[in-house]
Design a protein around this motif. Structure first.
Motif, mmCIF file in Angstrom:
data_model
loop_
_atom_site.group_PDB
_atom_site.id
_atom_site.type_symbol
_atom_site.label_atom_id
_atom_site.label_comp_id
_atom_site.label_asym_id
_atom_site.label_seq_id
_atom_site.Cartn_x
_atom_site.Cartn_y
_atom_site.Cartn_z
ATOM 1 N N LYS A 318 108.258 38.116 28.963
ATOM 2 C CA LYS A 318 107.328 39.249 28.899
ATOM 3 C C LYS A 318 105.892 38.739 28.713
ATOM 4 C CE LYS A 318 110.606 42.597 28.619
ATOM 5 N NZ LYS A 318 111.493 41.857 29.536
ATOM 6 N N SER A 319 105.576 37.690 29.476
ATOM 7 C CA SER A 319 104.288 37.022 29.317
ATOM 8 C C SER A 319 103.121 37.971 29.577
ATOM 9 C CB SER A 319 104.223 35.851 30.288
ATOM 10 O OG SER A 319 102.914 35.382 30.383
ATOM 11 N N GLN A 320 102.098 37.795 28.772
ATOM 12 C CA GLN A 320 100.902 38.622 28.977
ATOM 13 C C GLN A 320 99.867 37.903 29.842
ATOM 14 O OE1 GLN A 320 100.864 41.890 27.868
ATOM 15 N NE2 GLN A 320 102.986 41.280 27.490
ATOM 16 N N ASP A 321 100.126 36.631 30.124
ATOM 17 C CA ASP A 321 99.157 35.859 30.897
ATOM 18 C C ASP A 321 99.380 35.987 32.394
ATOM 19 O OD1 ASP A 321 97.354 34.920 29.205
ATOM 20 O OD2 ASP A 321 98.256 32.941 28.917
ATOM 21 N N LEU A 322 99.545 37.193 32.859
ATOM 22 C CA LEU A 322 99.871 37.381 34.262
ATOM 23 C C LEU A 322 98.638 37.176 35.146
ATOM 24 C CD1 LEU A 322 101.960 40.664 33.905
ATOM 25 C CD2 LEU A 322 102.809 38.302 34.007
ATOM 26 N N ILE A 323 98.872 36.701 36.359
ATOM 27 C CA ILE A 323 97.777 36.633 37.329
ATOM 28 C C ILE A 323 97.348 38.070 37.663
ATOM 29 C CG2 ILE A 323 97.092 35.870 39.662
ATOM 30 C CD1 ILE A 323 99.416 33.760 39.399
ATOM 31 N N ASN A 324 98.374 38.904 37.895
ATOM 32 C CA ASN A 324 98.098 40.310 38.210
ATOM 33 C C ASN A 324 98.158 41.159 36.944
ATOM 34 O OD1 ASN A 324 98.064 40.236 41.314
ATOM 35 N ND2 ASN A 324 99.921 39.094 40.777
ATOM 36 N N PHE A 325 97.376 40.748 35.944
ATOM 37 C CA PHE A 325 97.341 41.458 34.669
ATOM 38 C C PHE A 325 96.883 42.898 34.866
ATOM 39 C CE2 PHE A 325 93.202 39.816 35.589
ATOM 40 C CZ PHE A 325 92.333 40.817 35.195
ATOM 41 N N ASP A 326 96.135 43.135 35.953
ATOM 42 C CA ASP A 326 95.584 44.462 36.223
ATOM 43 C C ASP A 326 96.616 45.389 36.882
ATOM 44 O OD1 ASP A 326 95.652 42.730 38.349
ATOM 45 O OD2 ASP A 326 93.883 43.554 39.314
ATOM 46 N N GLN A 327 97.778 44.852 37.210
ATOM 47 C CA GLN A 327 98.842 45.696 37.770
ATOM 48 C C GLN A 327 100.143 45.439 37.021
ATOM 49 O OE1 GLN A 327 98.013 44.493 41.991
ATOM 50 N NE2 GLN A 327 98.554 46.616 42.437
#
Ligand SMILES: [Zn+2]
Length: 384
Positions: A318-327
């Motif tokens: 459930k990582s929060q460091d996503l590339i697509n953090f905006d989606q």
């Protein structure tokens, strides 16, 4: 006028060069290794300019070209007789290359005629002669072997720099004859700062910085495409591609992809890619149209890979460091659709599609196969 000291974020690589220069022990052959778009070529050019300069300036133990001598002026004008930029598209200027298509791999004839045959000719203006060979990773065994003797026993006045994105593509014999300098990816914060300076909003800058994974040159190229203003005097050039919107659309459609829609979606992705390529070509006239098209297709594939990578990561921690953090909501949906192992498989498949792009496989086929594959595995997943 650009100089060595102006190069951004490559202090370590540049200090290695500076030490060699100060000790008057410049190796005859270097490999500058690292990702695309992190300053290898810029550094090589400025380093060449310094090696050729007639009266280098040295301030605080930092040597740089003077920018004023005849050598520096000719270098900046692109007509220095002792500077040789060697790239694969020179094929058409070789003896038998006239009319040939731009090559995918590095042709042996270019190495023979633009390096091997030229190295022993003495410099005419400067003390040295410099060769920069770009995309060295595209040299197969034959061109590398053709270069070997030159790398082994170059004339004293000769400096050769191989620019290379993946060291493992070079033969051990090539590597052992050169000093390798590794260029590191640029930190996310520095890229964000740079993109914001270019006029990008905080959110978009963060997205493009993560997407480009340390390649500041790539991030800036994408930002240039994103931020371009339409030219009111030229309606024929068509609408400007909006990359950020495009990536959002692509991720939306991957999340809700249905088998029956795959072919139509492939067509849409191709259209987007062509739109981007058309505009990219206007920003970069040094690269062949074919290579620009390939790059653009790869951007679309990288967007798909970024979504799958996020889904895989999300599925595990459930990582929060996503590339697509905006989606993030879309990524959650995608993670619900693909288990992490399955996402990993799809990522590997998409990387294969990237290789097909380089191998000039029919582009429509590549996109169709990829999307059908993504949709099919979903059906299997649901039926389990
Ligand atoms: Zn100078």
């Amino acid at each position: 006028m650009a100089e060595l000291k102006e190069i951004f974020c490559q202090d370590k690589a540049i200090s290695i060069l500076q030490r060699a220069f100060a000790a008057d022990k410049v190796p005859h052959a270097y490999i500058f290794a690292g990702l695309d778009g992190i300053g290898k070529f810029k550094t090589a050019r400025q380093w060449a300019k310094l090696l050729l300069c007639k009266s280098p300036s040295i301030k605080n133990n930092f040597a740089d070209s003077c920018g004023r001598c005849q050598s520096c002026l000719l270098f900046e004008a692109g007509s220095h007789p002792d500077f040789n930029l060697v790239y694969k598209e020179l094929l058409e200027f070789t003896k038998n290359g006239k009319g040939k298509d731009p090559p995918i791999d590095f042709p042996i004839d270019v190495i023979r005629e633009f390096v091997v045959e030229k190295v022993s000719v003495k410099p005419v203006l400067s003390q040295r002669k410099v060769f920069i060979i770009t995309e060295a990773e595209k040299m197969d065994i034959e061109p590398q072997n053709a270069l070997l003797k030159t790398l082994e026993e170059p004339p004293d006045f000769c400096s050769i720099i191989l620019i290379c994105t993946s060291l493992e593509k070079l033969l051990p014999t090539t590597r052992s004859r050169c000093q390798t300098i590794r260029f590191s990816p640029v930190s996310e914060d520095r890229i964000i700062k740079k993109l914001e300076q270019m006029g990008m909003s905080e959110n978009q800058a963060k997205y493009f910085a993560r997407f480009s994974q340390g390649s500041i040159g790539f991030a800036c190229h994408l930002a240039q495409i994103e931020l371009a203003e339409p030219d009111p005097t030229d309606a024929k050039k068509g609408p400007l591609p909006k990359l950020y919107e495009t990536k959002k659309e692509i991720i939306d459609s991957i999340v809700s992809l249905k088998y029956a829609d795959s072919l139509e979606l492939a067509e849409q992705f191709l259209d987007k890619s062509r739109e981007i390529a058309k505009f990219w070509g206007r920003l970069d006239d040094a690269t062949s149209t074919k290579d620009i098209n390939r790059r653009s297709h790869k951007v679309i594939l990288q967007i798909i890979i970024s979504a799958l990578t996020d889904a895989m990561k999300f599925g595990i921690v459930k990582s929060q460091d996503l590339i697509n953090f905006d989606q993030q909501d879309k990524i959650e949906n995608l993670a619900a659709r693909f288990a992490p192992e399955q996402a990993a498989e799809k990522i590997a498949d998409t990387y294969k599609s990237m290789q097909w792009v380089d191998a000039s496989v029919n582009e429509r086929l590549i996109f169709e196969q990829l999307l059908l594959n993504l949709a099919v595995s979903d059906i299997i997943n649901v039926s389990q």
